[in-house]
Design a protein around this motif. Sequence first.
Motif, mmCIF file in Angstrom:
data_model
loop_
_atom_site.group_PDB
_atom_site.id
_atom_site.type_symbol
_atom_site.label_atom_id
_atom_site.label_comp_id
_atom_site.label_asym_id
_atom_site.label_seq_id
_atom_site.Cartn_x
_atom_site.Cartn_y
_atom_site.Cartn_z
ATOM 1 N N TRP A 171 -6.464 37.954 12.551
ATOM 2 C CA TRP A 171 -5.690 38.042 11.308
ATOM 3 C C TRP A 171 -4.970 36.742 10.982
ATOM 4 O O TRP A 171 -4.642 36.497 9.822
ATOM 5 N N TRP A 215 -6.419 42.597 -2.093
ATOM 6 C CA TRP A 215 -6.305 41.143 -1.984
ATOM 7 C C TRP A 215 -7.527 40.502 -1.329
ATOM 8 O O TRP A 215 -7.551 39.304 -1.088
ATOM 9 N N GLY A 216 -8.539 41.303 -0.999
ATOM 10 C CA GLY A 216 -9.770 40.786 -0.422
ATOM 11 C C GLY A 216 -9.846 40.835 1.095
ATOM 12 O O GLY A 216 -10.863 40.488 1.676
ATOM 13 N N TYR A 217 -8.775 41.277 1.750
ATOM 14 C CA TYR A 217 -8.769 41.334 3.214
ATOM 15 C C TYR A 217 -9.567 42.532 3.705
ATOM 16 O O TYR A 217 -9.564 43.590 3.074
ATOM 17 N N ARG A 237 -12.387 46.792 1.736
ATOM 18 C CA ARG A 237 -11.617 45.628 1.291
ATOM 19 C C ARG A 237 -10.349 46.121 0.608
ATOM 20 O O ARG A 237 -10.385 47.039 -0.192
ATOM 21 N N ASP A 238 -9.229 45.463 0.917
ATOM 22 C CA ASP A 238 -7.989 45.831 0.234
ATOM 23 C C ASP A 238 -7.927 45.084 -1.108
ATOM 24 O O ASP A 238 -8.801 44.267 -1.404
ATOM 25 N N CYS A 273 -7.889 34.808 9.141
ATOM 26 C CA CYS A 273 -8.464 35.427 7.941
ATOM 27 C C CYS A 273 -7.635 35.072 6.710
ATOM 28 O O CYS A 273 -6.411 35.145 6.724
ATOM 29 N N ASP A 274 -8.337 34.661 5.640
ATOM 30 C CA ASP A 274 -7.612 34.368 4.397
ATOM 31 C C ASP A 274 -8.067 35.248 3.235
ATOM 32 O O ASP A 274 -7.797 34.964 2.084
ATOM 33 N N GLY A 275 -8.765 36.335 3.556
ATOM 34 C CA GLY A 275 -9.087 37.339 2.555
ATOM 35 C C GLY A 275 -10.157 36.960 1.554
ATOM 36 O O GLY A 275 -10.116 37.385 0.412
ATOM 37 N N ARG A 276 -11.127 36.189 1.966
ATOM 38 C CA ARG A 276 -12.210 35.825 1.039
ATOM 39 C C ARG A 276 -13.141 36.998 0.762
ATOM 40 O O ARG A 276 -13.805 37.033 -0.252
ATOM 41 N N GLY A 277 -13.229 37.942 1.691
ATOM 42 C CA GLY A 277 -13.992 39.165 1.470
ATOM 43 C C GLY A 277 -15.477 39.093 1.770
ATOM 44 O O GLY A 277 -16.191 40.062 1.556
#
Length: 72
Positions: free
Chosen positions: A14, A36-38, A33-34, A17-21
């Motif tokens: 975590w 925000w892309g996480y 995926r949430d 991870c920067d939430g690029r998806g």
Amino acid sequence: MCCEEMTVRLHIDWTACDGRGLCTELLPELLDRDPWGYPVPPGREPEVPPGLVPHAERAARLCPTLALRLRR
């Protein structure tokens, strides 16, 4: 113990991870995926079903921040 019999778990770093998806697109059977892309895994370190191991390996390999790892 043979490779097919080993439990494989998906670990998400975590802090990296920067939430690029991308992982959620490559492994939708295991990751949601949430907003925000996480990635949202089903549990802290979900077990990867044997049929999804190649897909999980690909997702880990292609993660732009190297935030995914498989643990055997």
